[in-house]
Structures are given as structure tokens and as C-alpha cells.
Design a protein around this motif. Structure first.
Motif, PDB file in Angstrom:
ATOM      1  N   PHE A  37     -34.385  25.149  -1.680  1.00 22.13           N
ATOM      2  CA  PHE A  37     -33.163  25.271  -2.471  1.00 22.13           C
ATOM      3  C   PHE A  37     -31.986  24.582  -1.766  1.00 22.13           C
ATOM      4  O   PHE A  37     -31.511  23.539  -2.204  1.00 22.13           O
ATOM      5  N   TYR A  38     -31.530  25.143  -0.660  1.00 24.03           N
ATOM      6  CA  TYR A  38     -30.391  24.579   0.073  1.00 24.03           C
ATOM      7  C   TYR A  38     -30.848  23.545   1.096  1.00 24.03           C
ATOM      8  O   TYR A  38     -31.888  23.696   1.733  1.00 24.03           O
ATOM      9  N   PHE A  39     -30.026  22.504   1.270  1.00 21.42           N
ATOM     10  CA  PHE A  39     -30.285  21.506   2.307  1.00 21.42           C
ATOM     11  C   PHE A  39     -29.546  21.912   3.573  1.00 21.42           C
ATOM     12  O   PHE A  39     -28.355  22.212   3.551  1.00 21.42           O
ATOM     13  N   GLY A  40     -30.247  21.927   4.686  1.00 22.76           N
ATOM     14  CA  GLY A  40     -29.635  22.236   5.972  1.00 22.76           C
ATOM     15  C   GLY A  40     -30.488  21.728   7.105  1.00 22.76           C
ATOM     16  O   GLY A  40     -31.702  21.512   6.947  1.00 22.76           O
ATOM     17  N   ARG A  41     -29.852  21.516   8.257  1.00 24.05           N
ATOM     18  CA  ARG A  41     -30.570  21.079   9.453  1.00 24.05           C
ATOM     19  C   ARG A  41     -30.190  22.016  10.597  1.00 24.05           C
ATOM     20  O   ARG A  41     -29.054  22.013  11.072  1.00 24.05           O
ATOM     21  N   MET A  42     -31.135  22.855  10.998  1.00 23.32           N
ATOM     22  CA  MET A  42     -30.949  23.751  12.139  1.00 23.32           C
ATOM     23  C   MET A  42     -31.544  23.038  13.344  1.00 23.32           C
ATOM     24  O   MET A  42     -32.757  22.844  13.434  1.00 23.32           O
ATOM     25  N   LEU A  43     -30.666  22.641  14.263  1.00 23.26           N
ATOM     26  CA  LEU A  43     -31.054  21.798  15.389  1.00 23.26           C
ATOM     27  C   LEU A  43     -30.929  22.564  16.699  1.00 23.26           C
ATOM     28  O   LEU A  43     -29.993  23.357  16.891  1.00 23.26           O
ATOM     29  N   PHE A  44     -31.869  22.292  17.620  1.00 19.56           N
ATOM     30  CA  PHE A  44     -31.883  22.930  18.929  1.00 19.56           C
ATOM     31  C   PHE A  44     -32.143  21.867  19.992  1.00 19.56           C
ATOM     32  O   PHE A  44     -32.829  20.865  19.739  1.00 19.56           O
ATOM     33  N   LEU A  45     -31.579  22.084  21.162  1.00 18.54           N
ATOM     34  CA  LEU A  45     -31.694  21.110  22.244  1.00 18.54           C
ATOM     35  C   LEU A  45     -33.146  20.967  22.684  1.00 18.54           C
ATOM     36  O   LEU A  45     -33.923  21.920  22.636  1.00 18.54           O
TER      37      LEU A  45
ATOM     38  N   SER B  89     -25.879  21.045  14.103  1.00 19.10           N
ATOM     39  CA  SER B  89     -26.514  21.781  13.006  1.00 19.10           C
ATOM     40  C   SER B  89     -25.537  21.970  11.847  1.00 19.10           C
ATOM     41  O   SER B  89     -24.322  22.008  12.031  1.00 19.10           O
ATOM     42  N   PHE B  90     -26.074  22.097  10.639  1.00 22.87           N
ATOM     43  CA  PHE B  90     -25.266  22.474   9.486  1.00 22.87           C
ATOM     44  C   PHE B  90     -26.182  23.067   8.427  1.00 22.87           C
ATOM     45  O   PHE B  90     -27.397  22.868   8.451  1.00 22.87           O
ATOM     46  N   GLY B  91     -25.570  23.793   7.491  1.00 26.20           N
ATOM     47  CA  GLY B  91     -26.329  24.360   6.391  1.00 26.20           C
ATOM     48  C   GLY B  91     -26.067  25.839   6.216  1.00 26.20           C
ATOM     49  O   GLY B  91     -25.490  26.492   7.089  1.00 26.20           O
ATOM     50  N   PRO B  92     -26.495  26.390   5.072  1.00 25.38           N
ATOM     51  CA  PRO B  92     -26.305  27.822   4.807  1.00 25.38           C
ATOM     52  C   PRO B  92     -27.140  28.688   5.752  1.00 25.38           C
ATOM     53  O   PRO B  92     -27.997  28.202   6.495  1.00 25.38           O
ATOM     54  N   VAL B  93     -26.882  29.986   5.683  1.00 26.08           N
ATOM     55  CA  VAL B  93     -27.653  30.965   6.448  1.00 26.08           C
ATOM     56  C   VAL B  93     -29.125  30.841   6.071  1.00 26.08           C
ATOM     57  O   VAL B  93     -29.472  30.731   4.900  1.00 26.08           O
ATOM     58  N   GLU B  94     -30.005  30.844   7.086  1.00 26.48           N
ATOM     59  CA  GLU B  94     -31.438  30.719   6.850  1.00 26.48           C
ATOM     60  C   GLU B  94     -32.192  31.471   7.932  1.00 26.48           C
ATOM     61  O   GLU B  94     -31.713  31.601   9.058  1.00 26.48           O
ATOM     62  N   SER B  95     -33.353  31.989   7.592  1.00 25.97           N
ATOM     63  CA  SER B  95     -34.196  32.665   8.573  1.00 25.97           C
ATOM     64  C   SER B  95     -34.994  31.647   9.375  1.00 25.97           C
ATOM     65  O   SER B  95     -35.188  30.499   8.950  1.00 25.97           O
ATOM     66  N   LEU B  96     -35.449  32.071  10.552  1.00 26.53           N
ATOM     67  CA  LEU B  96     -36.312  31.259  11.403  1.00 26.53           C
ATOM     68  C   LEU B  96     -37.555  32.085  11.731  1.00 26.53           C
ATOM     69  O   LEU B  96     -37.441  33.249  12.149  1.00 26.53           O
ATOM     70  N   VAL B  97     -38.731  31.480  11.545  1.00 27.35           N
ATOM     71  CA  VAL B  97     -39.983  32.227  11.701  1.00 27.35           C
ATOM     72  C   VAL B  97     -40.985  31.390  12.485  1.00 27.35           C
ATOM     73  O   VAL B  97     -41.148  30.194  12.217  1.00 27.35           O
ATOM     74  N   LEU B  98     -41.660  32.026  13.445  1.00 24.13           N
ATOM     75  CA  LEU B  98     -42.751  31.412  14.198  1.00 24.13           C
ATOM     76  C   LEU B  98     -44.080  31.890  13.627  1.00 24.13           C
ATOM     77  O   LEU B  98     -44.307  33.093  13.470  1.00 24.13           O
TER      78      LEU B  98
END
Length: 452
Positions: A421-429, A324-333
Motif C-alpha cells: 500500500f504505502y511506499f517507504g524505505r526503512m534503511l539501516f547502516l 529512511s522515509f515512509g509511514p509507520v511500518e512493522s519489521l519482522v524476521l
């Protein structure tokens, strides 16, 4: 001598009224017992809570998400550099043919009076270097102010910003190469080349990462950055023209004119000519990508849960992938109908907002810090959603869509920007991981007794 105010006599309730009042509070001894529940043949029994781990998904997929109110070439950031499988250059086009109209009559425009032409890039603070005092405390998964080689080329044909993201366009000639970093980068352009643009117009510029650059994508302000986005730039006032601006220094001693002209681009865009492919499916992993939004959706297979239970707590747990990489970001279901997503490559933010019900969320997730702290899991409390699904209160085709913190849903990470705005990839197994697959941990209490 003072006198106390006489107290008014208090009315006395008749005996029948007093009994009625007491009946409300405690019941009168002469009342018949309330028969509600008296016919149930047994007592309701609460059994020992049990926990079930559900890893199987009844449905899953992923979808690209776009904002129908904004085309990609009007995003607020431009991305430059290479990070892993991602690579992007900056494209910009200017109209400088108006410069002669801005000069006083009799002014001379040549390589003597135009003393310099510089292209300025404004970097956002998310890509600033971590202070040395904090290096032992934080380990953000961001390129930290990398040194870059900026190569500048003229385009062979007029820039069409609507073609991007996409392959880099054909170039005509290289007109610059220099190394830089920091909150602002100034790239020198040839004065003679600029003067030819004043006369004949220009196709546009390509700014590409050159050999010898340190790795990492860096975000720079686009001409379309709004005033709230200025909060992400270091010490930029409200009156500053941002974007990849051209600053032209002009000095004509005879005309007693010493000034500078600033040209903002008439079009600018990131190429993102190389992008990592998303996980091939939830078995391979979950991905929440911002800027170029991609979101996963899924729903657990609840067939293993017995009937007549109370779900005490249900938690979705996702193990963090260190890529994973990128700035702080929220996660919402969000609860959304599968019919919105199935067999579609792309949906809009507006379509999701129209039907989504927020199930759970985590505000301002810092995966880089979590990995540095050796944390493994993020968790979402989905108790209400799972109980409603078990009760048949959800529509049969409901799925969970995992997004970043959009304007709707109550988990926007910052008032300065949205997930484009920001590019990021939050990755999970993924579900095929042998030790840390995603799963729903459901604790429930079976009921017995109390039946008819």
C-alpha cells in the motif's frame, strides 16, 4: 429451631494405601532412594555469563517480493511527485463514449451544456500536514502535504498499464497545469478535449509533477482501493467512487437537466519511472522497501561461539540510517531456507508464507519519530533462533529474512492495508560502517562438570 445437616462419615484409608499416597507426595521412609542421576561423576557447574558481539555474516543478500495474486497496476495507491532519487507520475485511461447513452432523448452535448470537466485525486491521510501544535513534538519522515504543480498530458498511444513500473510513455499534448494540495485535488480539463474523447475515445492521460513543486512523493487513491483502504482517506463515505475520477458537470436548461456524471478510470497506475538503487550489499546497508517490496536476508557466522553453552539472550541490533522515509511500518524476521532466495531476483509473498517461521518482530516502527528523538538502534530478540541454530535444530541453509508486516507472521501494522500500500524505505547502516555496524549481541553461559 434449625438443625445442621449431619456430616457423612469419612472413609479411612488402609495403612498400605495411605503410605502409597504419601509416597506420591513426599515418599515413605521405607522406600529405596530413586537412583536417577546418582551415577553422574560430579556436579553441574554454571559459569559466569559471557557476551559475544557477532558482526560477520555467513550469508547475505536481498530480493524483490511480489504478490502473485495482484498485478502492480491493481495496487490501491497511485504515487505522484519526486523525493530524492524516486519519481512517479500517474497514468489513467477512461471510457467516456457512453455519456450520450446516459442523457435523455433530445439532450444536447456541446461546450455549452458541458459546463466543466474535473479530474479529482483523493490523498491519503498519511501525507496530511502535521498540525502546528505538534511541530515541536514530531518529525515524521514524510512529505507533509506539499504544494504540487500538476501538469496533465494526453498520451500518444493507448495506455498499457502492464508496462509499469517503467519509463513514462510518450505524450501528445499538454492540456493543463495548475497548483494544488490537500485531501482532494481538482484538476480542470478542457471541455473541447473531453467532447473529442466522447466521440473518438482516448489513449489516456499522464499527470506529471511540474517545475516549482515542493519535494515529496504523495499517495492518492487508485480505482482498485478496497473499502478498508477508505479508512486512510479523509472523510470519504462508503458510497464514494475513489481513484482519479472524472466529474463532468452537465446543464441543459431546455431539457431541465442539471446533473453531474462521474467516470472512474478503466485503468490507472503509477509509473515510478525513477527508483533509488538498493544498497549494493549488506556492507553498504540494509533496506526494507514497501509498495515495491525489497527485503534483505542474512545469517550470522556463529563459528566463534563455544560448544556446550546456554544462550541466555541474543539480540540483533540495527542502526537507523537517517535517509529512511515512509509511514509507520512493522519489521519482522522470518526463518526461511536459503534455497528459496539464492540466485533469484524476485520471489512471491505466497512462497515466503509457505515456508517462513517467524523469529522476532517489532510492531509499528516509526523511524521518523525515532530519528527525531535521537534514537539509534532497533533490536530483535532472536534468542530462540540462535539457540536452535547452535543445537543443530535448524536446517543447515536457514537464513533470516527481514520483511515489513505481512499478513502472515502476526505483526501486520494495520487492518487497512498490507505492505504493498504505502511506499517507504526503512534503511539501516551496513556492516562496513566504522561505528554502528549491525551485529548480534549474544550473552551465553558455558557449562562445565556433570559430564561422563
Amino acid at each position: 429451631m434449625s438443625q445442621s445437616t449431619p456430616r457423612a462419615p469419612q472413609p479411612r484409608l488402609p495403612a498400605a494405601a495411605a503410605c502409597a499416597l504419601l509416597a506420591v507426595l513426599a515418599g515413605c521412609t521405607s522406600d529405596v532412594a530413586n537412583p536417577v542421576g546418582a551415577g553422574l561423576p560430579g556436579e553441574l557447574q554454571l559459569n559466569t555469563p559471557q557476551t559475544l558481539f557477532v558482526g560477520a555474516m555467513s550469508v547475505s543478500g536481498q530480493v524483490a517480493v511480489k504478490d502473485e495474486s495482484r498485478s502492480y497496476d491493481h495496487n490501491e495507491l497511485l504515487y505522484f511527485g519526486v523525493q530524492g532519487s524516486e519519481a512517479s507520475s500517474i497514468l489513467a485511461r477512461y471510457d467516456v463514449t457512453t455519456l450520450p447513452d446516459s442523457l435523455p432523448a433530445g439532450s444536447v452535448l456541446n461546450e455549452t451544456t458541458v459546463t466543466s470537466v474535473k479530474l479529482r485525486l483523493f490523498r491519503t491521510e498519511a501525507y496530511a500536514a502535521v498540525p502546528d501544535s505538534l511541530l515541536d513534538e514530531v518529525h515524521p519522515l514524510l512529505p507533509q502535504n506539499p504544494q504540487k504543480v500538476f501538469e496533465t498530458y494526453t498520451l500518444a498511444a493507448p495506455l498499457d498499464a502492464a508496462l509499469y513500473p517503467g519509463p513514462e510513455p510518450a505524450t501528445e499534448a499538454q492540456i493543463g497545469s495548475q497548483t494544488g494540495s490537500g485531501a482532494s485535488v481538482f484538476l480542470d480539463l478542457p471541455v473541447a478535449q473531453f467532447l473529442s474523447w466522447v466521440t473518438a475515445g482516448m489513449n489516456g492521460l499522464l499527470i506529471r509533477e511540474g517545475s516549482g513543486s515542493q519535494p515529496g512523493l504523495v499517495g492518492y487513491a487508485a480505482v482498485d482501493m478496497t473499502s478498508s483502504g477508505y479508512q486512510e482517506i479523509d472523510r470519504v463515505g462508503a458510497g464514494t467512487t475513489v481513484g482519479p475520477v472524472l466529474t463532468v458537470a452537465y446543464r441543459d436548461a431546455a431539457a431541465e437537466l442539471d446533473t453531474a456524471f462521474v467516470f472512474e478510470p478503466v485503468a490507472d497506475v503509477s509509473t515510478f519511472h525513477a527508483l533509488a538503487a538498493p544498497p549494493s550489499g549488506l556492507a553498504a546497508g540494509f533496506e526494507v522497501q514497501t509498495h515495491l517490496r525489497r527485503y534483505p536476508y542474512f545469517f550470522p557466522d556463529l563459528d566463534g561461539l563455544p560448544d556446550d553453552i546456554l544462550i541466555n539472550r541474543a539480540v540483533l541490533r540495527l542502526a537507523i540510517d537517517a535517509n529512511s522515509f515512509g509511514p509507520v511500518e512493522s519489521l519482522v524476521l522470518h526463518e526461511v531456507p536459503l534455497s528459496l532466495l539464492a540466485d533469484r531476483d524476485t520471489v512471491t509473498v505466497q512462497e515466503i508464507e509457505a515456508v517462513a517461521v517467524t523469529s522476532a518482530g517489532i510492531l509499528a516502527v516509526d523511524l521518523g519519530q525515532m530519528i527525531f528523538d535521537e534514537e539509534t538502534w532497533v533490536g530483535f530478540d532472536v534468542t530462540g533462533t540462535m539457540q536452535r541454530a547452535l543445537n543443530g535444530a535448524l536446517a543447515p541453509d536457514t537464513v533470516l529474512l527481514l520483511t515489513a508486516g505481512e499478513d502472515f507472521g502476526g505483526y501486520r501494522v494495520s487492518g487497512n492495508y498490507t505492505p504493498d500500500f504505502y511506499f517507504g524505505r526503512m534503511l539501516f547502516l551496513g556492516t562496513a560502517h566504522p561505528a554502528q555496524p549491525p551485529h548480534f549481541e549474544i550473552t551465553f553461559t558455558p557449562f562445565s562438570g556433570g559430564g561422563l
